[in-house]
Design an enzyme around this catalytic site. Structure first.
Site, PDB file in Angstrom:
ATOM      1  N   LYS A 123       0.833  -1.206   0.000  1.00  0.00           N
ATOM      2  CA  LYS A 123       0.000   0.000   0.000  1.00  0.00           C
ATOM      3  C   LYS A 123       0.865   1.252   0.000  1.00  0.00           C
ATOM      4  O   LYS A 123       0.588   2.202  -0.723  1.00  0.00           O
ATOM      5  CB  LYS A 123      -0.930   0.034   1.223  1.00  0.00           C
ATOM      6  CG  LYS A 123      -2.106  -0.919   1.105  1.00  0.00           C
ATOM      7  CD  LYS A 123      -3.058  -0.758   2.282  1.00  0.00           C
ATOM      8  CE  LYS A 123      -4.128  -1.830   2.251  1.00  0.00           C
ATOM      9  NZ  LYS A 123      -4.950  -1.818   3.467  1.00  0.00           N
ATOM     10  N   LYS A 206      -5.667 -10.645  -8.686  1.00  0.00           N
ATOM     11  CA  LYS A 206      -6.744 -10.869  -7.712  1.00  0.00           C
ATOM     12  C   LYS A 206      -7.925  -9.933  -8.013  1.00  0.00           C
ATOM     13  O   LYS A 206      -7.717  -8.801  -8.455  1.00  0.00           O
ATOM     14  CB  LYS A 206      -6.144 -10.525  -6.352  1.00  0.00           C
ATOM     15  CG  LYS A 206      -6.990 -10.889  -5.171  1.00  0.00           C
ATOM     16  CD  LYS A 206      -6.249 -10.520  -3.894  1.00  0.00           C
ATOM     17  CE  LYS A 206      -7.251  -9.919  -2.931  1.00  0.00           C
ATOM     18  NZ  LYS A 206      -6.714  -9.606  -1.629  1.00  0.00           N
ATOM     19  N   LYS A 209     -10.898  -4.282  -5.330  1.00  0.00           N
ATOM     20  CA  LYS A 209     -11.483  -2.980  -5.549  1.00  0.00           C
ATOM     21  C   LYS A 209     -10.437  -1.970  -6.035  1.00  0.00           C
ATOM     22  O   LYS A 209     -10.727  -1.118  -6.853  1.00  0.00           O
ATOM     23  CB  LYS A 209     -12.065  -2.495  -4.220  1.00  0.00           C
ATOM     24  CG  LYS A 209     -12.800  -1.198  -4.282  1.00  0.00           C
ATOM     25  CD  LYS A 209     -13.321  -0.841  -2.909  1.00  0.00           C
ATOM     26  CE  LYS A 209     -12.227  -0.453  -1.938  1.00  0.00           C
ATOM     27  NZ  LYS A 209     -11.651   0.877  -2.204  1.00  0.00           N
TER      28      LYS A 209
END
Ligand code: TRP
Length: 344
Positions: A123, A206, A209
């Site tokens: 992230k 994967k 979102k």
């Protein structure tokens, strides 16, 4: 089976999980990776299921959007079959003990160990140092607090949370070693076959979102026809045979995984049943299975969102039940580490 009341659930192993309210709708990957496991676990566990609205603060959003997403998240848990009579359903921010325990655990977490969390590394690399807040770094410690507060025996999560669970276990063992047995050391509960659902448009990635394109992701609250179209356009390969081979045929393998998870039929049996049929038939079966599940799920979620007073009453009751457990844990922790009790 007669529904048990909350008080009868003492003695059952405890299960706990939270989901982040960072989207308007759960997608199929979230649902199959985590939430789907929550429902049957209620039958033989004392279950605590929460909306991780404090974790969601690590990602920017307008306040009104946060409110909507938190309530929608809770509504979707209920729509999926989480039963508030049997399970404790709550918002993380309604239970202040989460952040209280988090601070204690943060003082016991090595900077090095926290720095090795792959989700943080991913992230922070994606957002860049300036957009990476300290909350993202301490995110796994808050998650450890979520789990240890409730003395959870089992934690159903997706494969991507395995490392956070390892940290949680380390912290429990460390605390118990220093201060005497205090925390249950929780076990991960990861369904291996549905650990990973891929993006329909890019089956090497994967379903997510943040990284999937709109065509690769099945949003469960979208109109069924939108999702049917996405499934019909899923990327497969230039061959014809329906076989389960994740390396060579990741798109077909993903469709088989989804179908198996939704129907409860094993991949081997599905492959036999679909022998001699084409990819169109496989996609049709997946579209039917998704529609059969998502249609009532969507209707129930929208209905609960229209009954806001009732929804909030369920959450207020859940918060009371959660706090009863959480406050006892924090009191024990504070006493053991040497914080003075306010009253003798
Ligand atoms: N980090 C989890 C996820 O993104 C959500 C979460 C927060 C969680 N606290 C938790 C999951 C405690 C299980 C237990 O999926």
């Amino acid at each position: 089976m007669v529904a048990m009341s909350v008080s009868d659930r003492a003695g059952l192993p405890r299960v706990l999980s939270l989901a982040q309210p960072t989207a308007d709708s759960l997608h199929l990957g979230n649902f199959l990776g985590a939430l789907r496991q929550w429902v049957p676990l209620q039958d033989d566990h004392d279950a605590f299921y929460g909306v991780a609205d404090l974790h969601a603060l690590t990602v920017e959003a307008e306040p009104a959007v946060r409110v909507d997403r938190s309530l929608r998240s809770a509504a979707q848990m209920l729509a999926a079959g989480v039963d508030p009579q049997r399970s404790t359903v709550f918002l993380q921010s309604h239970v202040p003990e989460h952040t209280q325990l988090m601070w204690v655990l943060a003082t016991m977490t090595g900077f090095g160990q926290a720095s090795r969390m792959t989700q943080f590394k991913d992230k922070s690399a994606r957002f860049g140092a300036d957009a990476t807040n300290v909350g993202l770094f301490t995110y796994p410690v808050l998650m450890a607090a979520d789990i240890l507060l409730y003395q959870a025996d089992r934690v159903p999560v997706g494969e991507d949370q395995r490392q956070h669970l390892e940290l949680t276990r380390d912290l429990a063992v460390r605390f118990n070693g220093r201060h005497g047995t205090t925390f249950v050391v929780p076990e991960p509960h990861i369904l291996p076959s549905v650990g990973r659902i891929a993006d329909l448009a890019d089956p090497s990635a994967k379903m997510s979102k943040t990284s999937s394109s709109p065509s690769g992701i099945v949003e469960l609250l979208d109109e069924p026809k939108v999702n049917i179209k996405k499934i019909r356009s899923a990327v497969t390969d230039s061959e014809r045979e329906i076989e389960f081979d994740e390396e060579r045929k990741p798109g077909v393998a993903n469709l088989l995984t989804i179908l198996s998870a939704l129907t409860g039929t094993s991949v081997e049996v599905l492959v036999k049943e679909l022998a001699g049929r084409g990819y169109g038939d496989l996609k049709g079966a997946v579209a039917d299975a998704v529609t059969a599940f998502a249609t009532p799920y969507r209707e129930r979620t929208l209905e609960l969102m229209g009954e806001r007073t009732e929804l909030q009453a369920i959450l207020a009751d859940g918060a009371d039940r959660a706090r009863a457990v959480a406050s006892a844990t924090v009191a024990e922790v504070y006493r053991k580490i040497g914080l003075v009790q306010p009253r003798i």
